[in-house]
Scaffold this active site. Structure first.
Site, PDB file in Angstrom:
ATOM      1  N   SER A  44       0.649  -1.320  -0.262  1.00  0.00           N
ATOM      2  CA  SER A  44      -0.180  -0.018   0.048  1.00  0.00           C
ATOM      3  C   SER A  44       0.806   1.309  -0.122  1.00  0.00           C
ATOM      4  CB  SER A  44      -0.946   0.016   1.023  1.00  0.00           C
ATOM      5  OG  SER A  44      -1.924   0.805   1.035  1.00  0.00           O
ATOM      6  N   ASP A 158      -5.754  -3.865  -2.586  1.00  0.00           N
ATOM      7  CA  ASP A 158      -4.743  -3.358  -1.345  1.00  0.00           C
ATOM      8  C   ASP A 158      -4.177  -4.765  -0.802  1.00  0.00           C
ATOM      9  OD1 ASP A 158      -3.447  -2.625   0.629  1.00  0.00           O
ATOM     10  OD2 ASP A 158      -4.656  -0.782   0.904  1.00  0.00           O
TER      11      ASP A 158
END
Length: 291
Positions: A44, A158
């Site tokens: 991320s 993610d």
């Protein structure tokens, strides 16, 4: 490398949205001490900072980039795309990455890899070769917030869902000393006060994108959603942090995930934590003291 020579340092930069800007401060502190990781992994926001640093940039350059960009320009109201399964289509973020990153992993100066999650198979996906920008874009694609990245029959979101702090990936890249940076949130909220005004989700999202301050933590739909994500993320990260040789934990855990306007504070906290870890890293990596 001899039996008693320096160890290869692997730096695993964790997820944490805005808190991930503290990674820049950690890199500043390590760089100032003459410590440059041999491999970098990230998830991320950790993937964003890690890839930029691996792309032949200094920590000072990353800091200038972070201070120069207003998140309200990168993630604006015009980016809203509610009818496509996400709040934001992510096109501006992808353009930002394309502007600052080379095309391929192979063009980086430091070996780098990042993690995303394939929702079509519910599994962790490692990106370490080929096209770089789509990989980083996938790694930061928070479900519902950002539109997923399609890669053939895979639907990538993610990496925090499966590997928030990719320590084992750093080992797979050849690291011998595993240094993890933990910027997860506390995942706590304050109980609501009777009669306190509650706002709607869309209104909260617009306020966040404009840089407005929301109410007390726990009184809005966004706050409840963010706290839930932070709790999940922290628990998934526990095994990886336990497996690391050294964990750097900047004092950012109480900062809200969307406080991107607190750039200077986040970087400063990261630099402080990084500086505190220098001696232990030098010792465990068997590095010579600076001249």
């Amino acid at each position: 490398m001899g039996l008693f020579g320096p160890k290869r340092i692997g730096l695993a930069l964790g997820s944490g949205a805005a808190r991930g800007l503290a990674h820049i401060g950690v890199l500043k502190a390590l760089e100032a001490a003459g410590i440059v990781p041999d491999v970098i992994t990230g998830t991320s926001m950790g993937a964003v900072v890690g890839s930029l640093y691996a792309a032949c940039r200094t920590a000072a350059e990353l800091e200038r980039v972070a201070l120069a960009y207003d998140i309200r320009e990168l993630v604006s109201l015009a980016d809203l795309t509610l009818h496509r399964g996400a709040l934001l289509n992510g096109e501006k973020v992808e353009a930002f990455l394309a502007e600052h990153l080379p095309e391929r992993f192979e063009d980086l100066c430091i070996p780098f890899a990042c993690v995303s999650t394939d929702l079509a198979r519910s599994e962790r996906v490692v990106h370490r070769e080929g096209a770089l920008v789509p990989a980083v874009r996938a790694s930061l694609s928070i479900p519902v917030v950002f539109k997923p990245v399609r890669d053939g029959d895979r639907l990538l979101v993610d990496g925090a869902l499966t590997d928030p702090v990719p320590v084992s990936l750093a080992r797979a890249l050849g690291a011998e000393l595993l240094v993890a940076v933990d910027v997860t949130g506390r995942g706590t909220v304050a109980p609501p006060v009777p009669g306190e005004h509650e706002t709607g989700l869309l209104r909260d999202v617009r306020s966040v994108l404009k840089g407005d301050t929301l109410g007390r933590r726990g009184t809005s739909a966004v706050e409840l959603a963010v706290a839930s994500i932070e709790t999940f993320e922290r628990e998934v990260a526990r095994p990886a942090l336990h497996a690391a040789d050294i964990v750097i934990s900047p004092g950012v855990h109480e900062i809200r995930a969307y406080e991107f306007l607190s750039v200077e504070t986040l970087i400063a906290l990261g630099e402080q934590a990084g500086a505190a870890a220098v001696s232990e890293i030098r010792k465990q990596a068997r590095l010579r003291p600076p001249a």
